[in-house]
Design a protein around this motif. Structure first.
Motif, PDB file in Angstrom:
ATOM      1  N   LYS A  72       0.779  -1.476   0.031  1.00 13.93           N
ATOM      2  CA  LYS A  72      -0.438  -0.181   0.074  1.00 13.93           C
ATOM      3  C   LYS A  72       0.465   1.482  -0.038  1.00 13.93           C
ATOM      4  CE  LYS A  72      -3.270   2.057   2.385  1.00 13.93           C
ATOM      5  NZ  LYS A  72      -5.132   2.046   3.118  1.00 13.93           N
ATOM      6  N   ARG A  73       1.990   1.027   0.646  1.00 16.02           N
ATOM      7  CA  ARG A  73       2.545   2.399   1.191  1.00 16.02           C
ATOM      8  C   ARG A  73       3.424   2.588  -0.142  1.00 16.02           C
ATOM      9  NH1 ARG A  73       3.290   7.226   2.025  1.00 16.02           N
ATOM     10  NH2 ARG A  73       5.514   8.035   2.906  1.00 16.02           N
ATOM     11  N   ILE A  74       4.079   1.544  -0.902  1.00 19.01           N
ATOM     12  CA  ILE A  74       4.752   1.566  -2.020  1.00 19.01           C
ATOM     13  C   ILE A  74       3.599   2.079  -3.919  1.00 19.01           C
ATOM     14  CG2 ILE A  74       5.805   0.306  -4.108  1.00 19.01           C
ATOM     15  CD1 ILE A  74       6.529  -1.094  -2.162  1.00 19.01           C
ATOM     16  N   LEU A  75       2.401   1.589  -3.696  1.00 20.20           N
ATOM     17  CA  LEU A  75       1.408   2.379  -4.592  1.00 20.20           C
ATOM     18  C   LEU A  75       1.140   3.609  -4.699  1.00 20.20           C
ATOM     19  CD1 LEU A  75      -0.833  -0.474  -4.429  1.00 20.20           C
ATOM     20  CD2 LEU A  75       0.991  -0.140  -6.410  1.00 20.20           C
ATOM     21  N   ALA A  76       1.153   3.999  -2.911  1.00 19.26           N
ATOM     22  CA  ALA A  76       0.902   5.237  -2.896  1.00 19.26           C
ATOM     23  C   ALA A  76       1.807   6.526  -3.429  1.00 19.26           C
ATOM     24  CB  ALA A  76       0.909   5.548  -0.658  1.00 19.26           C
ATOM     25  N   LEU A  77       3.776   5.846  -2.546  1.00 23.14           N
ATOM     26  CA  LEU A  77       4.591   6.528  -2.973  1.00 23.14           C
ATOM     27  C   LEU A  77       4.755   6.987  -4.756  1.00 23.14           C
ATOM     28  CD1 LEU A  77       7.393   5.325  -0.630  1.00 23.14           C
ATOM     29  CD2 LEU A  77       6.417   7.323  -0.938  1.00 23.14           C
ATOM     30  N   GLU A  78       3.998   5.687  -5.585  1.00 27.59           N
ATOM     31  CA  GLU A  78       4.417   5.313  -6.343  1.00 27.59           C
ATOM     32  C   GLU A  78       3.308   6.499  -7.903  1.00 27.59           C
ATOM     33  OE1 GLU A  78       4.066   2.015  -8.077  1.00 27.59           O
ATOM     34  OE2 GLU A  78       6.220   1.193  -8.058  1.00 27.59           O
ATOM     35  N   SER A  79       2.091   6.820  -6.980  1.00 32.03           N
ATOM     36  CA  SER A  79       0.758   7.910  -6.881  1.00 32.03           C
ATOM     37  C   SER A  79       1.962   9.211  -6.807  1.00 32.03           C
ATOM     38  CB  SER A  79      -0.113   7.177  -6.029  1.00 32.03           C
ATOM     39  OG  SER A  79      -1.010   8.452  -6.696  1.00 32.03           O
ATOM     40  N   VAL A  81       4.739   9.813  -7.033  1.00 30.00           N
ATOM     41  CA  VAL A  81       5.918  10.587  -7.883  1.00 30.00           C
ATOM     42  C   VAL A  81       5.034  11.206  -9.036  1.00 30.00           C
ATOM     43  CG1 VAL A  81       7.757   9.480  -9.263  1.00 30.00           C
ATOM     44  CG2 VAL A  81       7.994   9.150  -6.425  1.00 30.00           C
ATOM     45  N   HIS A  82       4.274   9.929 -10.065  1.00 30.93           N
ATOM     46  CA  HIS A  82       3.389  10.066 -10.650  1.00 30.93           C
ATOM     47  C   HIS A  82       2.803  11.578 -10.164  1.00 30.93           C
ATOM     48  CE1 HIS A  82       1.174   9.755 -14.135  1.00 30.93           C
ATOM     49  NE2 HIS A  82      -0.185  10.425 -13.919  1.00 30.93           N
ATOM     50  N   ARG A  83       2.187  11.761  -9.869  1.00 28.33           N
ATOM     51  CA  ARG A  83       1.377  13.683  -9.654  1.00 28.33           C
ATOM     52  C   ARG A  83       2.307  15.114  -9.434  1.00 28.33           C
ATOM     53  NH1 ARG A  83       0.782  17.282  -5.696  1.00 28.33           N
ATOM     54  NH2 ARG A  83       2.040  16.946  -4.432  1.00 28.33           N
ATOM     55  N   LEU A  84       3.909  14.335  -8.876  1.00 31.46           N
ATOM     56  CA  LEU A  84       5.010  15.303  -9.005  1.00 31.46           C
ATOM     57  C   LEU A  84       5.257  15.318 -10.369  1.00 31.46           C
ATOM     58  CD1 LEU A  84       6.534  14.498  -5.840  1.00 31.46           C
ATOM     59  CD2 LEU A  84       4.959  16.717  -6.083  1.00 31.46           C
ATOM     60  N   ARG A  85       5.354  14.505 -11.184  1.00 35.56           N
ATOM     61  CA  ARG A  85       6.021  14.444 -12.777  1.00 35.56           C
ATOM     62  C   ARG A  85       5.533  15.073 -13.330  1.00 35.56           C
ATOM     63  NH1 ARG A  85       8.361   8.489 -12.962  1.00 35.56           N
ATOM     64  NH2 ARG A  85      10.043   8.204 -12.440  1.00 35.56           N
ATOM     65  N   ASN A  86       3.712  15.242 -13.106  1.00 37.17           N
ATOM     66  CA  ASN A  86       2.468  15.915 -13.751  1.00 37.17           C
ATOM     67  C   ASN A  86       3.196  17.283 -13.645  1.00 37.17           C
ATOM     68  OD1 ASN A  86       1.806  14.079 -14.952  1.00 37.17           O
ATOM     69  ND2 ASN A  86       0.202  13.486 -13.710  1.00 37.17           N
ATOM     70  N   GLN A  87       3.243  17.534 -12.304  1.00 37.26           N
ATOM     71  CA  GLN A  87       3.243  19.497 -11.833  1.00 37.26           C
ATOM     72  C   GLN A  87       4.875  19.618 -12.551  1.00 37.26           C
ATOM     73  OE1 GLN A  87       1.926  21.024  -9.727  1.00 37.26           O
ATOM     74  NE2 GLN A  87      -0.305  19.962 -10.208  1.00 37.26           N
ATOM     75  N   VAL A  88       6.110  18.869 -12.202  1.00 35.65           N
ATOM     76  CA  VAL A  88       7.146  19.464 -12.942  1.00 35.65           C
ATOM     77  C   VAL A  88       7.653  19.955 -14.660  1.00 35.65           C
ATOM     78  CG1 VAL A  88       9.564  18.529 -13.576  1.00 35.65           C
ATOM     79  CG2 VAL A  88       8.400  18.281 -11.647  1.00 35.65           C
ATOM     80  N   GLU A  89       6.320  18.502 -15.613  1.00 41.37           N
ATOM     81  CA  GLU A  89       5.983  19.063 -16.652  1.00 41.37           C
ATOM     82  C   GLU A  89       5.499  20.292 -16.924  1.00 41.37           C
ATOM     83  OE1 GLU A  89       7.359  17.701 -19.446  1.00 41.37           O
ATOM     84  OE2 GLU A  89       8.873  16.790 -17.750  1.00 41.37           O
ATOM     85  N   VAL A 101       4.253  34.014 -14.839  1.00 42.95           N
ATOM     86  CA  VAL A 101       3.000  34.335 -13.965  1.00 42.95           C
ATOM     87  C   VAL A 101       2.947  32.744 -13.834  1.00 42.95           C
ATOM     88  CG1 VAL A 101       1.831  35.300 -12.020  1.00 42.95           C
ATOM     89  CG2 VAL A 101       2.686  36.802 -14.150  1.00 42.95           C
ATOM     90  N   PHE A 102       2.435  32.396 -11.994  1.00 44.84           N
ATOM     91  CA  PHE A 102       1.787  30.897 -12.259  1.00 44.84           C
ATOM     92  C   PHE A 102       1.561  30.993 -10.645  1.00 44.84           C
ATOM     93  CE2 PHE A 102       4.654  28.187  -9.038  1.00 44.84           C
ATOM     94  CZ  PHE A 102       5.964  29.076  -9.461  1.00 44.84           C
ATOM     95  N   THR A 103       0.558  30.299 -10.201  1.00 47.10           N
ATOM     96  CA  THR A 103       0.010  30.303  -9.139  1.00 47.10           C
ATOM     97  C   THR A 103       0.084  28.855  -8.670  1.00 47.10           C
ATOM     98  OG1 THR A 103      -2.145  29.748  -9.359  1.00 47.10           O
ATOM     99  CG2 THR A 103      -1.796  31.758  -9.030  1.00 47.10           C
ATOM    100  N   ALA A 104       0.283  28.913  -7.391  1.00 49.57           N
ATOM    101  CA  ALA A 104       0.018  28.095  -6.640  1.00 49.57           C
ATOM    102  C   ALA A 104      -0.924  27.613  -5.698  1.00 49.57           C
ATOM    103  CB  ALA A 104       1.724  26.764  -6.521  1.00 49.57           C
ATOM    104  N   GLY A 105      -1.956  26.691  -5.771  1.00 51.43           N
ATOM    105  CA  GLY A 105      -3.288  27.022  -4.833  1.00 51.43           C
ATOM    106  C   GLY A 105      -2.783  26.177  -3.096  1.00 51.43           C
ATOM    107  N   PRO A 106      -3.423  26.287  -2.183  1.00 50.54           N
ATOM    108  CA  PRO A 106      -3.666  25.497  -1.332  1.00 50.54           C
ATOM    109  C   PRO A 106      -3.268  23.870  -1.531  1.00 50.54           C
ATOM    110  CG  PRO A 106      -5.065  27.597  -0.770  1.00 50.54           C
ATOM    111  CD  PRO A 106      -4.759  27.035  -2.150  1.00 50.54           C
ATOM    112  N   GLY A 107      -3.967  23.091  -1.875  1.00 52.76           N
ATOM    113  CA  GLY A 107      -3.626  21.568  -2.580  1.00 52.76           C
ATOM    114  C   GLY A 107      -2.333  21.597  -4.005  1.00 52.76           C
ATOM    115  N   GLY A 108      -2.248  22.573  -3.797  1.00 50.50           N
ATOM    116  CA  GLY A 108      -0.122  21.926  -4.274  1.00 50.50           C
ATOM    117  C   GLY A 108      -1.070  22.128  -5.874  1.00 50.50           C
TER     118      GLY A 108
END
Length: 136
Positions: A72-79, A81-89, A101-108
């Protein structure tokens, strides 16, 4: 062809495709390892992505000897990582000329602000607004 995230398979079909017993799928759902969508009558509906996740859970358990809490922890971490890679893109695209200019909301989440326009003063509390200085 069925889209990868289309929730179309009932539990018996998903179990057969994943090579597992339907009761195992129910247990994985209860534990939050693989959470399928629900039909109107509350029946579970699995996608091809869910079936791939079921196979991965089984592989990690049997071949790697990892317990379900670890999986469960591995799957959460992989998820994550995927979310963060999308943010980097998104951030890379925003770093292109003309996107200052960009904004970062409270949810990231990251939101582009068109060139020459600052966000309204009614921006949600907790929102961080960053400006990159214009080169002179």
């Amino acid at each position: 062809m069925v889209p990868e995230d289309a929730q179309v398979f009932v539990i018996s079909v998903a179990a057969e495709l994943a090579g597992l017993h339907p009761q195992t799928l129910r247990q994985y759902d209860r534990l939050g390892l693989v959470s399928p969508g629900r039909a109107r009558g509350r029946g579970r509906r699995y996608s091809l992505r869910d079936i791939a996740s079921l196979r991965e859970v089984q592989r990690l358990s049997h071949e790697e000897g990892i317990n379900l809490a670890g999986i469960k922890r591995i799957l959460a971490l992989e998820s994550e990582v995927h979310r963060l890679r999308n943010q980097v893109e998104i951030l890379r695209a925003l770093a292109e000329p003309g996107h200052r200019v960009f904004t970062a909301g409270p949810g990231g989440e990251v939101v582009a602000v068109p060139r020459g326009r600052r966000p309204a003063r009614t921006t949600a509390p907790g929102t961080l607004v960053l400006w990159r200085p214009t080169p002179r």
